[in-house]
Scaffold this active site. Sequence first.
Site, PDB file in Angstrom:
ATOM      1  N   HIS A 155       0.851  -0.983   0.113  1.00 34.90           N
ATOM      2  CA  HIS A 155       0.013  -0.147  -0.115  1.00 34.90           C
ATOM      3  C   HIS A 155       1.040   1.329  -0.141  1.00 34.90           C
ATOM      4  O   HIS A 155       2.064   1.339   0.511  1.00 34.90           O
ATOM      5  CB  HIS A 155      -0.947   0.060   1.325  1.00 34.90           C
ATOM      6  CG  HIS A 155      -1.931   0.988   1.363  1.00 34.90           C
ATOM      7  ND1 HIS A 155      -1.692   2.148   1.984  1.00 34.90           N
ATOM      8  CD2 HIS A 155      -3.344   0.964   1.195  1.00 34.90           C
ATOM      9  CE1 HIS A 155      -2.695   2.838   1.928  1.00 34.90           C
ATOM     10  NE2 HIS A 155      -3.712   2.115   1.415  1.00 34.90           N
TER      11      HIS A 155
ATOM     12  N   ASP B 100       2.649  -4.891   7.811  1.00 34.66           N
ATOM     13  CA  ASP B 100       1.488  -4.008   7.771  1.00 34.66           C
ATOM     14  C   ASP B 100       0.485  -4.719   7.744  1.00 34.66           C
ATOM     15  O   ASP B 100       0.132  -5.698   6.911  1.00 34.66           O
ATOM     16  CB  ASP B 100       1.733  -3.384   6.291  1.00 34.66           C
ATOM     17  CG  ASP B 100       0.346  -2.757   5.944  1.00 34.66           C
ATOM     18  OD1 ASP B 100      -0.784  -2.758   6.619  1.00 34.66           O
ATOM     19  OD2 ASP B 100       0.237  -1.949   4.910  1.00 34.66           O
TER      20      ASP B 100
ATOM     21  N   LYS C 293     -10.674  -0.847  10.360  1.00 34.36           N
ATOM     22  CA  LYS C 293     -10.717  -2.244   9.431  1.00 34.36           C
ATOM     23  C   LYS C 293     -11.254  -3.184  10.318  1.00 34.36           C
ATOM     24  O   LYS C 293     -11.345  -4.307   9.610  1.00 34.36           O
ATOM     25  CB  LYS C 293      -9.515  -2.386   8.496  1.00 34.36           C
ATOM     26  CG  LYS C 293      -9.272  -1.190   7.725  1.00 34.36           C
ATOM     27  CD  LYS C 293      -7.935  -1.544   6.946  1.00 34.36           C
ATOM     28  CE  LYS C 293      -7.596  -0.135   6.222  1.00 34.36           C
ATOM     29  NZ  LYS C 293      -8.130   0.196   4.947  1.00 34.36           N
TER      30      LYS C 293
HETATM   31  C1  LIG Z   1      -2.594  -2.901   3.476  1.00 34.20           C
HETATM   32  C2  LIG Z   1      -3.006  -1.435   3.890  1.00 34.20           C
HETATM   33  N1  LIG Z   1      -2.043  -0.964   4.553  1.00 34.20           N
HETATM   34  C3  LIG Z   1      -2.414   0.222   4.958  1.00 34.20           C
HETATM   35  C4  LIG Z   1      -3.499   0.778   4.757  1.00 34.20           C
HETATM   36  C5  LIG Z   1      -3.710   2.284   5.375  1.00 34.20           C
HETATM   37  O1  LIG Z   1      -4.671   2.196   6.446  1.00 34.20           O
HETATM   38  P1  LIG Z   1      -5.237   3.658   7.111  1.00 34.20           P
HETATM   39  O2  LIG Z   1      -5.565   4.504   5.864  1.00 34.20           O
HETATM   40  O3  LIG Z   1      -6.229   3.188   7.904  1.00 34.20           O
HETATM   41  O4  LIG Z   1      -3.957   4.255   7.905  1.00 34.20           O
HETATM   42  C6  LIG Z   1      -4.543   0.244   4.197  1.00 34.20           C
HETATM   43  C7  LIG Z   1      -5.854   0.881   4.100  1.00 34.20           C
HETATM   44  O5  LIG Z   1      -6.311   1.062   3.088  1.00 34.20           O
HETATM   45  C8  LIG Z   1      -4.459  -1.084   3.669  1.00 34.20           C
HETATM   46  O6  LIG Z   1      -5.397  -1.822   3.081  1.00 34.20           O
END
Ligand SMILES: Cc1ncc(COP(=O)(O)O)c(C=O)c1O
Lengths: 416, 152
Positions: A133, A210, A236
Site C-alpha cells: 500500500h 503491515d 478495518k
Molecule cells: C494494506 C493496507 N495498508 C495500509 C492501509 C492504510 O490504512 P489507514 O488508511 O487506516 O492508515 C490500508 C488501508 O487502506 C491497507 O489496506
Amino acid sequence: MNKVIANNDVNVFDVEKIRLDFPILSIKVHGKPLCYLDNAATTQKPKVVIDKLVEYYTSMNANIHRGVHYLSELSTKAFEDSRIKIKNFLNASSEREIIFTKGTTDSINLVASSFGRGKLKDGDEIIITGMEHHSNIVPWQLVAKEKKIKIRVVPITDTGEIVLEEFEKLINEKTKLVSVVYVSNSLGTVNPVEDIIKIAHKHNIPVLLDGAQAVQHLNVDVQKLDCDFLALSGHKIYGPTGIGILYGKEKLLNELPPYQGGGDMISKVTFEETTFNSLPYKFEAGTSNIADAIALGTAIDYFSAIGIDAIAKHEGELLDYATEKLSGLKEVRIIGNAKRKSSVLSFVIENIHPHDVGTFLDFEGVAIRTGHHCTQPVMDRYNIPATSRASFAMYNTKEEVDILVGGVKKIIEVFK
Amino acid sequence: MDTELRELYQQVILDHNKSPRNFKKLENANHTAEGYNPLCGDKINLYLVIEDNVVKDVSFQGSGCAISKASASLMSSIVKGKTKEEAEQIFVKFHDLVTGKLTDEAAIEELGKLAVFAGVRDFPARVKCASLAWHTLISALKDEQNVVSTEE
Ligand SMILES: Cc1ncc(COP(=O)(O)O)c(C=O)c1O
C-alpha cells in the site's frame, strides 16, 4: 453484546444474527438494500461500538493520565483497559508494546521516523514488496530523501505472490529492515510472513508487518510470528476511524528515539533537557484519541466473542463462492490468484472500466471499491489502470455475492 | 435500468465508448497535451493540427471510463473546424452543463450532441471524467505542453 453471547452459547456462526448488530446494514441505497462489499476500505460498526462512543462522551469524558478527579480516573482506566484488550488480542508480551496511533499509516510513519533517525545511516537498505500500500512506500521514500538509504522491492509473480528466494536474494549486509504487507489490499494475497520473518531474523534484520488487512481475517499472534513491529487500523476491524495500533517489541522500542514531542511522552522537562516517559507513552505525545481507543477495545471484545476461526471460515466460503461465480463469466478476469488469499476479490471486465462498474453496482445497492486501491505499482505490474474490488466481512452473505454477480452480468449486457 | 443511470449512460455515450471517433495518433500534430486524472488513473493524449487559428484536425488516445472516453470522442468530432475561441466557448458551456449550472433548455439544445452529458450533473464524482478531455483541449490550444491534472 447479548446477541454475541447468545451466538456463542449455541456455538454457531449465525450471519443473520450478526447482521442485526450492525445498524447501517438495514439502510437502502437507491431503493435497494445496502450490499456493503467495501470492507477492505473500512468495515461497518456494530451497535456496541457506536454505543460505547456515546457512553464515553455521556458519562466518562476527561483527559487521561493527568487528573486526580473521578472522571479522569475513569477514562484513564477505560483507556488502559483497552490497551490490555489489544495486547491480549495480539498476544503481545506486555501492554508496553502496544502504542495507540491514528491508524496503520500513522504507525508505519512512526517506525519510519523513529527507526529512520535512530537506526538508519547513509547507504543502508530496506526491503519492501511490489504489493505494498502507498502507506508502506511513501514514508520510506521520505526517509530516503533525508538519508541516502535504498529501498529494494521484492517482485510479484503473475498470480500475485512473492517468491521467497527472490526475497532472500535482496538481503545483504546493508539491509536494516524488512517491511511487508501481511495481506494485500488489492490482490488479497496472504504473504508467507512466517518464512519472511525467519529468513530476515537469520540475518538479524527486524521485520515490520503491515497488518491493516490481516488482523480482521486471520489469527495473528505476534509472539508466535515473532514479528518486530505490526501496524493496524481500528476502523478495518469494526472499530472507529482515527485509531490504530503499533505493536513493537519492547527492546526495540526502547532503543528508538521518540516520534513526536509534547505532553504525555515526557517524565521531566526543563528548557535544557527532557527525559522521556517510559513505554508506551514515549510514543504517545499529546492527548490521545481517547474515545476511539476505548471503543476499539469494545470492537475487539465483539470480534473475539464471535471468534476469528468462525469468521475466517465464513469469509473464506464467501471468497471461494464469489471467485467461482465471477470466474464463470468469460468477460471477467480476476486479478490476484495467489494460493493463499483472504477476503479480497479484485477483478476487471473486458472493455468496461472499473468506474463504470462501480457506478452501475451502486445503483444495485452494491458498494465496492474501484480504482488503484492506493497500490499504483500493483496496477502498473499488471498493466491495468484500475480494478473493481469486492471485499468481505463477517456480516456478508452468499445472497449478497449473488447480487454482486447479477449486477456484473447486467453491466456486461448494457455495454455489449 | 434506473432512470438516473440511463440518463448518465445514454446510448450515444455507450456507442462512443465502444467505438471512439478519432482514436489514433496524428503524426502531423502541431499542438499536443496530456491529461491525467490521478484519482481514477484516466489518461488522455490529445493531438491537434491548428492552422490559421482553426482546429483542422483532432485525435486522441488513452484509457478511461465510458464517460471520459465518450467525452473525448464527442469533443474531437465537435471541435474539428472550429476556431480556438469557438472551442473555448463550447468548453465553458459544456462545463456549466455537467456541473448543473446550465439549465436553460434552449441553451442545452445549442450544445447539440454534447447535451447527452447532461446526466453527469447528478453524479458529482463523474464531472472530472466528463471534463478531462476538455481541460486537455484547452491546454493543447495554448500548447502548454505540460501534463494537465484534474487535481490542481
Ligand atoms: C494494506 C493496507 N495498508 C495500509 C492501509 C492504510 O490504512 P489507514 O488508511 O487506516 O492508515 C490500508 C488501508 O487502506 C491497507 O489496506
